[in-house]
Design a protein around this motif. Structure first.
Motif, PDB file in Angstrom:
ATOM      1  N   ARG A   1      -0.255   6.931  10.523  1.00  0.00           N
ATOM      2  CA  ARG A   1      -0.768   8.147  10.753  1.00  0.00           C
ATOM      3  C   ARG A   1      -0.667   9.092   9.619  1.00  0.00           C
ATOM      4  O   ARG A   1      -0.032   8.828   8.910  1.00  0.00           O
ATOM      5  N   GLY A   2      -1.648   9.965   9.927  1.00  0.00           N
ATOM      6  CA  GLY A   2      -1.764  11.015   8.655  1.00  0.00           C
ATOM      7  C   GLY A   2      -2.638  10.243   7.452  1.00  0.00           C
ATOM      8  O   GLY A   2      -3.131   9.257   7.574  1.00  0.00           O
ATOM      9  N   ARG A   3      -2.547  10.779   6.263  1.00  0.00           N
ATOM     10  CA  ARG A   3      -3.264  10.350   5.002  1.00  0.00           C
ATOM     11  C   ARG A   3      -2.787   9.059   4.831  1.00  0.00           C
ATOM     12  O   ARG A   3      -1.572   8.626   4.707  1.00  0.00           O
ATOM     13  N   GLN A   4      -3.794   8.008   4.254  1.00  0.00           N
ATOM     14  CA  GLN A   4      -3.516   6.916   4.002  1.00  0.00           C
ATOM     15  C   GLN A   4      -3.072   6.746   2.702  1.00  0.00           C
ATOM     16  O   GLN A   4      -3.319   7.499   1.772  1.00  0.00           O
ATOM     17  N   PRO A   5      -1.679   6.083   2.336  1.00  0.00           N
ATOM     18  CA  PRO A   5      -1.245   5.778   0.976  1.00  0.00           C
ATOM     19  C   PRO A   5      -2.299   5.444   0.073  1.00  0.00           C
ATOM     20  O   PRO A   5      -3.135   4.475   0.452  1.00  0.00           O
ATOM     21  N   ASP A   6      -2.275   5.550  -1.333  1.00  0.00           N
ATOM     22  CA  ASP A   6      -3.282   4.864  -2.349  1.00  0.00           C
ATOM     23  C   ASP A   6      -3.179   3.276  -1.971  1.00  0.00           C
ATOM     24  O   ASP A   6      -4.144   2.835  -2.234  1.00  0.00           O
ATOM     25  N   TRP A   7      -1.792   2.735  -1.965  1.00  0.00           N
ATOM     26  CA  TRP A   7      -2.002   1.208  -1.917  1.00  0.00           C
ATOM     27  C   TRP A   7      -2.663   0.717  -0.915  1.00  0.00           C
ATOM     28  O   TRP A   7      -3.547  -0.222  -0.940  1.00  0.00           O
ATOM     29  N   MET A   8      -2.728   1.434   0.184  1.00  0.00           N
ATOM     30  CA  MET A   8      -3.547   1.101   1.613  1.00  0.00           C
ATOM     31  C   MET A   8      -5.066   1.119   1.127  1.00  0.00           C
ATOM     32  O   MET A   8      -6.079   0.444   1.512  1.00  0.00           O
ATOM     33  N   LYS A   9      -5.520   2.451   0.417  1.00  0.00           N
ATOM     34  CA  LYS A   9      -6.818   2.424   0.335  1.00  0.00           C
ATOM     35  C   LYS A   9      -7.204   1.464  -0.666  1.00  0.00           C
ATOM     36  O   LYS A   9      -8.322   0.905  -0.434  1.00  0.00           O
ATOM     37  N   ASP A  10      -6.435   1.206  -1.553  1.00  0.00           N
ATOM     38  CA  ASP A  10      -6.953   0.157  -2.757  1.00  0.00           C
ATOM     39  C   ASP A  10      -7.175  -1.094  -1.916  1.00  0.00           C
ATOM     40  O   ASP A  10      -7.900  -1.865  -2.265  1.00  0.00           O
ATOM     41  N   ALA A  11      -6.273  -1.484  -1.312  1.00  0.00           N
ATOM     42  CA  ALA A  11      -6.221  -3.015  -0.566  1.00  0.00           C
ATOM     43  C   ALA A  11      -7.476  -2.929   0.335  1.00  0.00           C
ATOM     44  O   ALA A  11      -8.073  -3.900   0.307  1.00  0.00           O
ATOM     45  N   LEU A  12      -7.856  -1.856   1.066  1.00  0.00           N
ATOM     46  CA  LEU A  12      -9.017  -1.804   1.861  1.00  0.00           C
ATOM     47  C   LEU A  12     -10.260  -1.903   1.298  1.00  0.00           C
ATOM     48  O   LEU A  12     -11.216  -2.603   1.478  1.00  0.00           O
ATOM     49  N   GLU A  13     -10.243  -1.394  -0.163  1.00  0.00           N
ATOM     50  CA  GLU A  13     -11.323  -1.193  -0.862  1.00  0.00           C
ATOM     51  C   GLU A  13     -11.469  -2.706  -1.524  1.00  0.00           C
ATOM     52  O   GLU A  13     -12.680  -3.008  -1.900  1.00  0.00           O
ATOM     53  N   ASN A  14     -10.592  -3.291  -1.579  1.00  0.00           N
ATOM     54  CA  ASN A  14     -10.727  -4.945  -2.086  1.00  0.00           C
ATOM     55  C   ASN A  14     -10.867  -5.860  -0.989  1.00  0.00           C
ATOM     56  O   ASN A  14     -10.768  -7.053  -1.309  1.00  0.00           O
ATOM     57  N   GLY A  15     -11.437  -5.278   0.023  1.00  0.00           N
ATOM     58  CA  GLY A  15     -11.493  -6.358   1.080  1.00  0.00           C
ATOM     59  C   GLY A  15     -10.449  -6.868   2.203  1.00  0.00           C
ATOM     60  O   GLY A  15     -10.829  -7.646   2.973  1.00  0.00           O
ATOM     61  N   GLN A  16      -9.455  -6.424   1.791  1.00  0.00           N
ATOM     62  CA  GLN A  16      -8.149  -6.604   2.582  1.00  0.00           C
ATOM     63  C   GLN A  16      -8.287  -5.917   4.005  1.00  0.00           C
ATOM     64  O   GLN A  16      -8.904  -4.764   4.167  1.00  0.00           O
ATOM     65  N   SER A  17      -7.725  -6.264   5.023  1.00  0.00           N
ATOM     66  CA  SER A  17      -7.356  -5.463   6.337  1.00  0.00           C
ATOM     67  C   SER A  17      -6.234  -5.067   6.739  1.00  0.00           C
ATOM     68  O   SER A  17      -5.183  -5.306   6.023  1.00  0.00           O
ATOM     69  N   LYS A  18      -6.094  -3.956   7.457  1.00  0.00           N
ATOM     70  CA  LYS A  18      -4.753  -3.453   7.693  1.00  0.00           C
ATOM     71  C   LYS A  18      -3.759  -4.332   8.135  1.00  0.00           C
ATOM     72  O   LYS A  18      -2.645  -4.432   7.954  1.00  0.00           O
ATOM     73  N   GLU A  19      -4.576  -5.308   9.108  1.00  0.00           N
ATOM     74  CA  GLU A  19      -3.504  -6.417   9.699  1.00  0.00           C
ATOM     75  C   GLU A  19      -2.559  -7.168   8.843  1.00  0.00           C
ATOM     76  O   GLU A  19      -1.771  -7.635   9.281  1.00  0.00           O
ATOM     77  N   GLU A  20      -3.082  -7.250   7.638  1.00  0.00           N
ATOM     78  CA  GLU A  20      -2.377  -8.252   6.704  1.00  0.00           C
ATOM     79  C   GLU A  20      -0.865  -7.545   6.226  1.00  0.00           C
ATOM     80  O   GLU A  20      -0.187  -8.130   5.547  1.00  0.00           O
ATOM     81  N   PHE A  21      -1.015  -6.317   6.476  1.00  0.00           N
ATOM     82  CA  PHE A  21       0.261  -5.423   6.237  1.00  0.00           C
ATOM     83  C   PHE A  21       1.251  -4.931   7.121  1.00  0.00           C
ATOM     84  O   PHE A  21       1.955  -4.339   7.220  1.00  0.00           O
ATOM     85  N   LEU A  22       0.628  -5.441   8.497  1.00  0.00           N
ATOM     86  CA  LEU A  22       1.645  -5.021   9.838  1.00  0.00           C
ATOM     87  C   LEU A  22       3.125  -5.486   9.259  1.00  0.00           C
ATOM     88  O   LEU A  22       3.042  -6.670   9.009  1.00  0.00           O
ATOM     89  N   ILE A  23       3.853  -4.682   9.809  1.00  0.00           N
ATOM     90  CA  ILE A  23       5.424  -5.103   9.957  1.00  0.00           C
ATOM     91  C   ILE A  23       5.575  -6.049  11.262  1.00  0.00           C
ATOM     92  O   ILE A  23       5.347  -5.263  12.363  1.00  0.00           O
ATOM     93  N   VAL A  24       5.893  -6.979  11.240  1.00  0.00           N
ATOM     94  CA  VAL A  24       6.326  -7.831  12.626  1.00  0.00           C
ATOM     95  C   VAL A  24       7.592  -7.476  12.979  1.00  0.00           C
ATOM     96  O   VAL A  24       8.670  -7.488  12.124  1.00  0.00           O
TER      97      VAL A  24
END
Length: 106
Positions: free
Chosen positions: A83-106
């Motif tokens: 929720r809220g503003r995406q952190p820079d590390w998430m923005k960078d990862a998405l720009e590099n072709g990674q998906s949010k699902e790779e960072f999900l906490i299980v």
């Protein structure tokens, strides 16, 4: 209680003491407020009511904190709720072709 010689304290020591006193006063008031609210809630429940019923819904509720949903792979202290503003590390990862699902906490 120990007597404190304020006249022989430096300005920094006085400011530190003032900060400590203010923190102690705030903590004491918060504790008293919570105890009073708990007592009022218990008294209301004894009579079959909720505190909000007796106060017309004016009881202040605390906001629920959302648990983190995503975690940085290299630094697990960096998390994001999604929720809220995406952190820079998430923005960078998405720009590099990674998906949010790779960072999900299980």
């Amino acid at each position: 209680m120990a007597d404190i010689d304020l006249d022989n304290m430096t300005l920094d020591e006085l400011k530190k003491l003032q900060k400590s006193v203010n923190k102690a006063v705030d903590g004491y008031q918060d504790k008293q407020r919570k105890e009073a609210l708990a007592a009022a809630d218990a008294a209301a429940r004894e009579k079959g009511f909720t505190l909000s019923e007796l106060t017309g819904g004016q009881v202040k509720k605390t906001k629920a904190v959302s648990p983190p949903k995503y975690r940085h792979p290299e630094n697990p202290e960096q998390t994001w709720t999604g929720r809220g503003r995406q952190p820079d590390w998430m923005k960078d990862a998405l720009e590099n072709g990674q998906s949010k699902e790779e960072f999900l906490i299980v």
